[in-house]
Design a protein around this motif. Sequence first.
Motif, short mmCIF file in Angstrom:
data_model
loop_
_atom_site.label_atom_id
_atom_site.label_comp_id
_atom_site.label_asym_id
_atom_site.label_seq_id
_atom_site.Cartn_x
_atom_site.Cartn_y
_atom_site.Cartn_z
N ASN A 23 0.95 -1.13 -0.05
CA ASN A 23 0.04 0.05 0.04
C ASN A 23 1.17 1.37 -0.18
O ASN A 23 0.57 2.11 -0.57
N ARG A 24 2.20 1.28 0.70
CA ARG A 24 2.94 2.52 0.85
C ARG A 24 3.48 2.48 -0.62
O ARG A 24 3.60 3.77 -1.08
N LEU A 25 3.86 1.51 -1.37
CA LEU A 25 4.37 1.68 -2.61
C LEU A 25 3.31 2.26 -3.70
O LEU A 25 3.81 2.85 -4.71
N TYR A 26 2.17 1.82 -3.30
CA TYR A 26 1.05 2.36 -4.49
C TYR A 26 0.76 3.58 -4.12
O TYR A 26 0.43 4.26 -5.27
N ALA A 27 0.90 4.27 -3.08
CA ALA A 27 0.26 5.42 -2.66
C ALA A 27 0.88 6.50 -3.57
O ALA A 27 -0.35 7.41 -4.01
N PRO A 28 2.03 6.83 -3.81
CA PRO A 28 2.36 7.86 -4.67
C PRO A 28 2.18 7.76 -5.96
O PRO A 28 1.64 8.49 -6.66
N LEU A 29 1.72 6.42 -6.85
CA LEU A 29 1.42 6.20 -7.92
C LEU A 29 -0.15 6.43 -8.08
O LEU A 29 -0.62 6.98 -9.14
N LEU A 30 -0.85 6.24 -7.00
CA LEU A 30 -2.29 6.33 -7.08
C LEU A 30 -2.57 7.79 -6.80
O LEU A 30 -3.70 8.39 -7.26
N LYS A 31 -1.75 8.53 -5.88
CA LYS A 31 -1.98 10.03 -5.52
C LYS A 31 -2.13 10.77 -7.01
O LYS A 31 -2.79 11.47 -7.25
N ALA A 32 -1.21 10.38 -7.86
CA ALA A 32 -1.13 11.06 -9.17
C ALA A 32 -2.36 11.02 -10.04
O ALA A 32 -2.63 11.58 -10.88
#
Length: 144
Positions: A23-32
Amino acid sequence: MTDPLQLEKQLCFRLYSVNKAMNRLYAPLLKALGLTYPQYLVMLALWDKPKPVSVKQLGELLDLDSGTLSPLLKRMEKQELLSRSRSESDERSVEISLTAHGRNIRSQAQSVPAKMFAKTGLAMDEFQELNNKLDQLLAKINDS
C-alpha cells in the motif's frame, strides 16, 4: 524449542506487513491519479466490466461488505469517477457505471502494474510463482 507465538513466526503478520508495504508503494502512483488504494481496486473491477455492475456484485468481487463499499462509492461519485443509479429491472438494486472521467483515467493507470512490479524486485517467474502460491493459500482457506 521455538515459541509458536512469536510475532515473526505468524503467517498472518507476514501477510499483514506485506500488505502495508505494498500500500505504501502504491500510494504515490495512485495519488497522481487522484485515487486511494481501495478506489483503485474499485476502478480495476469496473474497467473490466463493459456494463453497469450492481453494488452487490461489486462487493462480492472485491470481498467488501456494503457498509464499507457504499461510503467508498459515494466519495467516488463526488469525484465524478462513477455514477450510481437504481436498476431498471430491480428498484432495490443499485448499479455502478463509470463516468467519462472514470473511463479516461484508465489510460493514465496503464503504467501502474509495471511500476509496481519493478518495485518488488522479483523476476517474472518468481512473481508468477508467488501469485500461484497465494492463490493456492486463498483457495485452501476458503475451502476450510
